[in-house]
Design an enzyme around this catalytic site. Structure first.
Site, PDB file in Angstrom:
ATOM      1  N   HIS A 155       0.917  -0.993  -0.142  1.00  0.00           N
ATOM      2  CA  HIS A 155       0.149  -0.178   0.007  1.00  0.00           C
ATOM      3  C   HIS A 155       0.898   1.261   0.168  1.00  0.00           C
ATOM      4  O   HIS A 155       0.382   2.486  -0.345  1.00  0.00           O
ATOM      5  CB  HIS A 155      -0.860  -0.121   1.166  1.00  0.00           C
ATOM      6  CG  HIS A 155      -0.309   0.300   2.582  1.00  0.00           C
ATOM      7  ND1 HIS A 155       0.014  -0.812   3.204  1.00  0.00           N
ATOM      8  CD2 HIS A 155       0.196   1.462   3.186  1.00  0.00           C
ATOM      9  CE1 HIS A 155       0.510  -0.327   4.353  1.00  0.00           C
ATOM     10  NE2 HIS A 155       0.522   1.228   4.269  1.00  0.00           N
ATOM     11  N   ASP A 185       0.141  -7.807   1.840  1.00  0.00           N
ATOM     12  CA  ASP A 185       0.464  -6.308   1.577  1.00  0.00           C
ATOM     13  C   ASP A 185       1.961  -6.096   1.472  1.00  0.00           C
ATOM     14  O   ASP A 185       2.513  -5.230   2.222  1.00  0.00           O
ATOM     15  CB  ASP A 185      -0.172  -5.666   2.930  1.00  0.00           C
ATOM     16  CG  ASP A 185      -0.110  -4.116   2.705  1.00  0.00           C
ATOM     17  OD1 ASP A 185      -0.109  -3.776   1.619  1.00  0.00           O
ATOM     18  OD2 ASP A 185       0.061  -3.353   3.558  1.00  0.00           O
ATOM     19  N   SER A 264       4.979   1.765   7.860  1.00  0.00           N
ATOM     20  CA  SER A 264       4.671   0.868   6.977  1.00  0.00           C
ATOM     21  C   SER A 264       5.488   0.283   6.474  1.00  0.00           C
ATOM     22  O   SER A 264       6.199   1.261   5.708  1.00  0.00           O
ATOM     23  CB  SER A 264       3.321   1.140   6.309  1.00  0.00           C
ATOM     24  OG  SER A 264       2.240   1.661   7.199  1.00  0.00           O
TER      25      SER A 264
END
Length: 312
Positions: A155, A185, A264
């Site tokens: 993402h 992800d 992230s």
């Protein structure tokens, strides 16, 4: 007429049995090589003995010096140094600990992983009706192969037209996506330019992890960093559904080290600086995108398989 007698010029006396020896002066005796008798024969004999004794004394001194030298070399062999005991070692270690300030485990972990952490920026355009608006996403990645192969979250780079990575030494490079694993992800990037001394992170199996083990998350929360936060593993084999409810992720590592947007894709590491997971999500019951104490990471075994390589 009578001739005069001729005499020989030789100094050699004519041989004759009955000739008497002519007395010689001391000077003549010395020239002839004869030593005149001393007037003090006892003193003469004493001097001769002293000369001989001086020679014996000289050799005695030489022998004594040789003996002392041999003794000095043989003494360590006869009296070896005392062997170190465990008590000696313990005392030395204790003294070192008392007088030396050692780095904390967190400092060691940070110093080990930081050369492999990169800042990732993705830029693109959102189509909003007739206007195209440029957007930028900031995240973190970790180098897993020193040829510039980087792991991050999907993402972070999804939809980006340009991906830029910034290495620990400040070098910037564009990168391209070479692999994805949507169910976890994850995305794999290849940097187009890398530092000469790029260091890849060390990956560690999660098989022996347990709740309570200390961990550290390193990344760029809200673009600030590199930043480190330390905590513990809160649980294993956790499931998490994204806030949009579009994706269910399983077998995650739950941890309580502070993580926020921008973390992230960054590494979750042990106190040895070894990567055990990739930070992928935080739990936000209030939808404020702030950390409330629950973060999730994809185990490194899954993350490495996204790059098509066994981690161990």
């Amino acid at each position: 007429m009578r001739r005069p007698a001729l005499y020989s010029s030789s100094n050699r006396p004519a041989p004759g049995a009955g000739d008497a020896e002519t007395p010689q002066t001391p000077e003549q005796a010395a020239l002839a090589g004869d030593t005149p008798p001393s007037r003090f024969p006892r003193l003469s004999r004493l001097a001769t003995r002293l000369a001989r004794h001086q020679l014996y004394l000289l050799w005695s001194v030489v022998g004594l010096l040789a003996l002392l030298l041999a003794v000095s070399f043989s003494s360590p062999l006869r009296n070896p140094a005392r062997k170190l005991t465990q008590e000696d070692i313990n005392a030395a270690v204790l003294k070192t600990l008392e007088t030396t300030v050692l780095p904390s485990p967190g400092t060691k972990a940070y110093d080990t992983i930081i050369p492999s952490v990169v800042r990732i920026t993705g830029t693109g355009k959102d189509k909003d009706g007739k206007d195209d608006k440029e957007h930028t996403s900031v995240g973190t990645g970790v180098v897993i192969v020193d040829k510039g192969i980087i792991l991050t979250n999907l993402h972070v780079v999804q939809g980006a037209q340009t991906i830029t990575v910034t290495f620990a030494d400040g070098l910037e490079s564009t990168a391209s996506i070479t692999g994805v694993q949507p169910e976890n992800d994850l995305a794999v990037l290849q940097a187009h330019k890398i530092p000469d001394d790029l260091i890849a992170a060390t990956m560690r199996s999660t098989a022996d992890l347990a709740p309570g083990d200390q961990v550290m998350a390193v990344g760029y929360p809200f673009g600030i960093g590199p930043s480190a936060s330390q905590g513990v593993i809160s649980g294993l084999k956790r499931n998490f559904r994204s806030p949009e409810g579009k994706q269910m992720m399983t077998n995650l590592i739950q941890f309580d080290a502070a993580a926020n947007p921008g973390n992230s894709g960054g590494p979750l590491v042990t106190m040895d600086g070894e990567v055990i997971g990739i930070v992928t999500a935080i739990f936000n019951p209030n939808q404020q995108r702030s950390f409330v104490g629950i973060g999730f990471a994809v185990p490194i075994e899954n993350a490495a398989s996204a790059a098509g390589m066994p981690p161990f």
